[in-house]
Motif scaffolding. Sequence first.
Motif, PDB file in Angstrom:
ATOM      1  N   ARG A  41      -9.179   1.675  -5.325  1.00 59.98           N
ATOM      2  CA  ARG A  41      -8.105   2.485  -4.857  1.00 59.98           C
ATOM      3  C   ARG A  41      -6.931   1.994  -5.138  1.00 59.98           C
ATOM      4  O   ARG A  41      -7.166   0.592  -5.008  1.00 59.98           O
ATOM      5  CB  ARG A  41      -8.441   2.705  -3.551  1.00 59.98           C
ATOM      6  CG  ARG A  41      -8.971   4.163  -3.370  1.00 59.98           C
ATOM      7  CD  ARG A  41      -8.960   4.347  -2.539  1.00 59.98           C
ATOM      8  NE  ARG A  41     -10.204   5.540  -1.554  1.00 59.98           N
ATOM      9  CZ  ARG A  41     -10.533   4.889   0.117  1.00 59.98           C
ATOM     10  NH1 ARG A  41     -10.714   3.915   0.921  1.00 59.98           N
ATOM     11  NH2 ARG A  41     -11.607   5.817   0.131  1.00 59.98           N
ATOM     12  N   PRO A  42      -5.963   2.238  -5.663  1.00 62.07           N
ATOM     13  CA  PRO A  42      -4.269   1.837  -6.446  1.00 62.07           C
ATOM     14  C   PRO A  42      -3.661   1.480  -5.241  1.00 62.07           C
ATOM     15  O   PRO A  42      -4.010   2.062  -4.102  1.00 62.07           O
ATOM     16  CB  PRO A  42      -3.989   3.563  -6.282  1.00 62.07           C
ATOM     17  CG  PRO A  42      -4.280   4.320  -5.993  1.00 62.07           C
ATOM     18  CD  PRO A  42      -5.728   4.462  -5.665  1.00 62.07           C
ATOM     19  N   CYS A  43      -3.470   0.376  -5.003  1.00 66.04           N
ATOM     20  CA  CYS A  43      -3.060  -0.616  -3.869  1.00 66.04           C
ATOM     21  C   CYS A  43      -1.616  -1.226  -4.406  1.00 66.04           C
ATOM     22  O   CYS A  43      -1.174  -0.554  -5.514  1.00 66.04           O
ATOM     23  CB  CYS A  43      -4.043  -1.198  -3.787  1.00 66.04           C
ATOM     24  SG  CYS A  43      -5.693  -1.436  -3.260  1.00 66.04           S
ATOM     25  N   ILE A  44      -1.102  -1.489  -3.456  1.00 63.19           N
ATOM     26  CA  ILE A  44       1.296  -1.110  -3.626  1.00 63.19           C
ATOM     27  C   ILE A  44       0.923  -3.227  -4.122  1.00 63.19           C
ATOM     28  O   ILE A  44       0.342  -4.000  -2.921  1.00 63.19           O
ATOM     29  CB  ILE A  44       1.784  -1.019  -2.250  1.00 63.19           C
ATOM     30  CG1 ILE A  44       0.935   0.546  -1.721  1.00 63.19           C
ATOM     31  CG2 ILE A  44       2.983  -1.538  -2.697  1.00 63.19           C
ATOM     32  CD1 ILE A  44       1.405   0.244  -1.024  1.00 63.19           C
ATOM     33  N   ARG A  45       1.551  -3.492  -4.964  1.00 61.09           N
ATOM     34  CA  ARG A  45       1.643  -4.717  -5.644  1.00 61.09           C
ATOM     35  C   ARG A  45       1.316  -5.550  -5.552  1.00 61.09           C
ATOM     36  O   ARG A  45       1.395  -6.164  -5.179  1.00 61.09           O
ATOM     37  CB  ARG A  45       3.185  -5.184  -4.998  1.00 61.09           C
ATOM     38  CG  ARG A  45       4.532  -4.687  -5.411  1.00 61.09           C
ATOM     39  CD  ARG A  45       5.564  -5.052  -4.889  1.00 61.09           C
ATOM     40  NE  ARG A  45       5.544  -5.004  -3.062  1.00 61.09           N
ATOM     41  CZ  ARG A  45       6.049  -5.952  -2.643  1.00 61.09           C
ATOM     42  NH1 ARG A  45       6.012  -7.143  -3.118  1.00 61.09           N
ATOM     43  NH2 ARG A  45       5.924  -5.742  -1.721  1.00 61.09           N
ATOM     44  N   GLY A  46      -0.210  -5.193  -5.439  1.00 55.38           N
ATOM     45  CA  GLY A  46      -1.785  -5.879  -5.224  1.00 55.38           C
ATOM     46  C   GLY A  46      -1.664  -6.524  -4.020  1.00 55.38           C
ATOM     47  O   GLY A  46      -2.639  -7.103  -4.323  1.00 55.38           O
ATOM     48  N   MET A  47      -1.621  -5.601  -3.010  1.00 58.20           N
ATOM     49  CA  MET A  47      -1.999  -5.724  -1.850  1.00 58.20           C
ATOM     50  C   MET A  47      -3.031  -5.692  -1.191  1.00 58.20           C
ATOM     51  O   MET A  47      -3.272  -4.486  -2.372  1.00 58.20           O
ATOM     52  CB  MET A  47      -0.626  -5.273  -0.774  1.00 58.20           C
ATOM     53  CG  MET A  47       0.415  -5.991  -1.056  1.00 58.20           C
ATOM     54  SD  MET A  47       1.910  -5.937   0.366  1.00 58.20           S
ATOM     55  CE  MET A  47       2.505  -5.100  -0.806  1.00 58.20           C
ATOM     56  N   ARG A  48      -3.360  -5.154  -0.706  1.00 60.94           N
ATOM     57  CA  ARG A  48      -4.895  -4.504   0.011  1.00 60.94           C
ATOM     58  C   ARG A  48      -4.422  -3.231   1.050  1.00 60.94           C
ATOM     59  O   ARG A  48      -5.413  -2.537   1.345  1.00 60.94           O
ATOM     60  CB  ARG A  48      -5.508  -5.551   1.136  1.00 60.94           C
ATOM     61  CG  ARG A  48      -6.304  -7.034   0.660  1.00 60.94           C
ATOM     62  CD  ARG A  48      -7.578  -7.627   1.338  1.00 60.94           C
ATOM     63  NE  ARG A  48      -8.254  -6.955   1.006  1.00 60.94           N
ATOM     64  CZ  ARG A  48      -9.107  -6.320  -0.053  1.00 60.94           C
ATOM     65  NH1 ARG A  48      -9.256  -7.159  -1.008  1.00 60.94           N
ATOM     66  NH2 ARG A  48     -10.518  -5.507   0.224  1.00 60.94           N
ATOM     67  N   ILE A  49      -2.831  -3.134   0.773  1.00 60.60           N
ATOM     68  CA  ILE A  49      -3.285  -1.576   1.783  1.00 60.60           C
ATOM     69  C   ILE A  49      -2.964  -0.064  -0.079  1.00 60.60           C
ATOM     70  O   ILE A  49      -1.955  -0.864  -0.645  1.00 60.60           O
ATOM     71  CB  ILE A  49      -1.358  -1.885   1.958  1.00 60.60           C
ATOM     72  CG1 ILE A  49      -0.697  -2.717   2.670  1.00 60.60           C
ATOM     73  CG2 ILE A  49      -0.377  -1.012   2.489  1.00 60.60           C
ATOM     74  CD1 ILE A  49       0.313  -3.082   3.644  1.00 60.60           C
ATOM     75  N   THR A  50      -3.020   0.602   0.675  1.00 63.25           N
ATOM     76  CA  THR A  50      -3.444   1.618  -0.842  1.00 63.25           C
ATOM     77  C   THR A  50      -2.760   2.363  -0.383  1.00 63.25           C
ATOM     78  O   THR A  50      -1.743   2.413   0.392  1.00 63.25           O
ATOM     79  CB  THR A  50      -4.726   1.537  -0.646  1.00 63.25           C
ATOM     80  OG1 THR A  50      -4.547   2.497   0.742  1.00 63.25           O
ATOM     81  CG2 THR A  50      -6.152   1.525  -0.971  1.00 63.25           C
ATOM     82  N   VAL A  51      -2.102   3.195  -1.777  1.00 66.85           N
ATOM     83  CA  VAL A  51      -1.048   4.423  -1.518  1.00 66.85           C
ATOM     84  C   VAL A  51      -1.949   5.420  -0.191  1.00 66.85           C
ATOM     85  O   VAL A  51      -0.970   5.738   0.438  1.00 66.85           O
ATOM     86  CB  VAL A  51      -1.443   5.150  -3.476  1.00 66.85           C
ATOM     87  CG1 VAL A  51      -1.244   6.812  -3.231  1.00 66.85           C
ATOM     88  CG2 VAL A  51      -0.581   4.012  -4.117  1.00 66.85           C
ATOM     89  N   TYR A  52      -3.401   5.581  -0.591  1.00 64.72           N
ATOM     90  CA  TYR A  52      -3.395   6.746   0.614  1.00 64.72           C
ATOM     91  C   TYR A  52      -2.965   6.005   2.399  1.00 64.72           C
ATOM     92  O   TYR A  52      -2.761   6.675   2.831  1.00 64.72           O
ATOM     93  CB  TYR A  52      -5.243   6.441   0.241  1.00 64.72           C
ATOM     94  CG  TYR A  52      -5.981   7.197   0.974  1.00 64.72           C
ATOM     95  CD1 TYR A  52      -6.335   8.648   1.164  1.00 64.72           C
ATOM     96  CD2 TYR A  52      -6.506   6.992   2.718  1.00 64.72           C
ATOM     97  CE1 TYR A  52      -6.593   9.639   2.444  1.00 64.72           C
ATOM     98  CE2 TYR A  52      -7.198   7.133   3.780  1.00 64.72           C
ATOM     99  CZ  TYR A  52      -7.780   8.751   3.538  1.00 64.72           C
ATOM    100  OH  TYR A  52      -7.681   9.941   4.141  1.00 64.72           O
ATOM    101  N   ASP A  53      -3.812   4.870   2.059  1.00 65.00           N
ATOM    102  CA  ASP A  53      -2.648   3.761   3.419  1.00 65.00           C
ATOM    103  C   ASP A  53      -0.953   4.588   4.356  1.00 65.00           C
ATOM    104  O   ASP A  53      -0.764   5.330   4.830  1.00 65.00           O
ATOM    105  CB  ASP A  53      -2.642   2.562   4.006  1.00 65.00           C
ATOM    106  CG  ASP A  53      -4.528   1.931   3.784  1.00 65.00           C
ATOM    107  OD1 ASP A  53      -5.356   2.664   3.953  1.00 65.00           O
ATOM    108  OD2 ASP A  53      -4.932   0.809   3.273  1.00 65.00           O
ATOM    109  N   VAL A  54      -1.312   4.574   2.893  1.00 62.38           N
ATOM    110  CA  VAL A  54       0.847   4.771   3.037  1.00 62.38           C
ATOM    111  C   VAL A  54       0.919   6.056   3.605  1.00 62.38           C
ATOM    112  O   VAL A  54       1.834   6.574   4.844  1.00 62.38           O
ATOM    113  CB  VAL A  54       1.564   4.291   2.550  1.00 62.38           C
ATOM    114  CG1 VAL A  54       3.104   5.013   2.600  1.00 62.38           C
ATOM    115  CG2 VAL A  54       1.583   2.848   2.064  1.00 62.38           C
ATOM    116  N   LEU A  55       0.086   7.047   2.012  1.00 59.79           N
ATOM    117  CA  LEU A  55       0.246   8.589   2.689  1.00 59.79           C
ATOM    118  C   LEU A  55      -0.152   8.874   3.617  1.00 59.79           C
ATOM    119  O   LEU A  55       0.036  10.085   4.679  1.00 59.79           O
ATOM    120  CB  LEU A  55      -0.382   8.932   1.156  1.00 59.79           C
ATOM    121  CG  LEU A  55       0.620   9.165   0.173  1.00 59.79           C
ATOM    122  CD1 LEU A  55      -0.616   9.391  -0.616  1.00 59.79           C
ATOM    123  CD2 LEU A  55       1.658  10.001   0.281  1.00 59.79           C
ATOM    124  N   GLY A  56      -1.525   8.563   4.348  1.00 56.51           N
ATOM    125  CA  GLY A  56      -1.723   8.614   5.719  1.00 56.51           C
ATOM    126  C   GLY A  56      -0.586   8.272   7.508  1.00 56.51           C
ATOM    127  O   GLY A  56      -0.720   9.200   8.419  1.00 56.51           O
TER     128      GLY A  56
END
Length: 67
Positions: free
Chosen positions: A9-24
């Motif tokens: 899944r697409p992550c933010i700046r190489g972190m393990r936080i995904t776009v989906y996480d933030v949208l959720g």
Amino acid sequence: MEPGKRGGRPCIRGMRITVYDVLGWLATGMSWDDILAEYPELTREDIRAVLEYAAAREHLTAPIRAA
């Protein structure tokens, strides 16, 4: 996106936080300030980039029309 990281899944700046996480988080009512307080490694620019990414994906999704 990196193969093997968060299922590709697409992550933010190489972190393990995904776009989906933030949208959720936003969908459940967390404010930008709430997210930034909980995840200080994120920036306002990261959240803005998530929204831009989601908007671009939505724009590319063509509606299916009945013939």
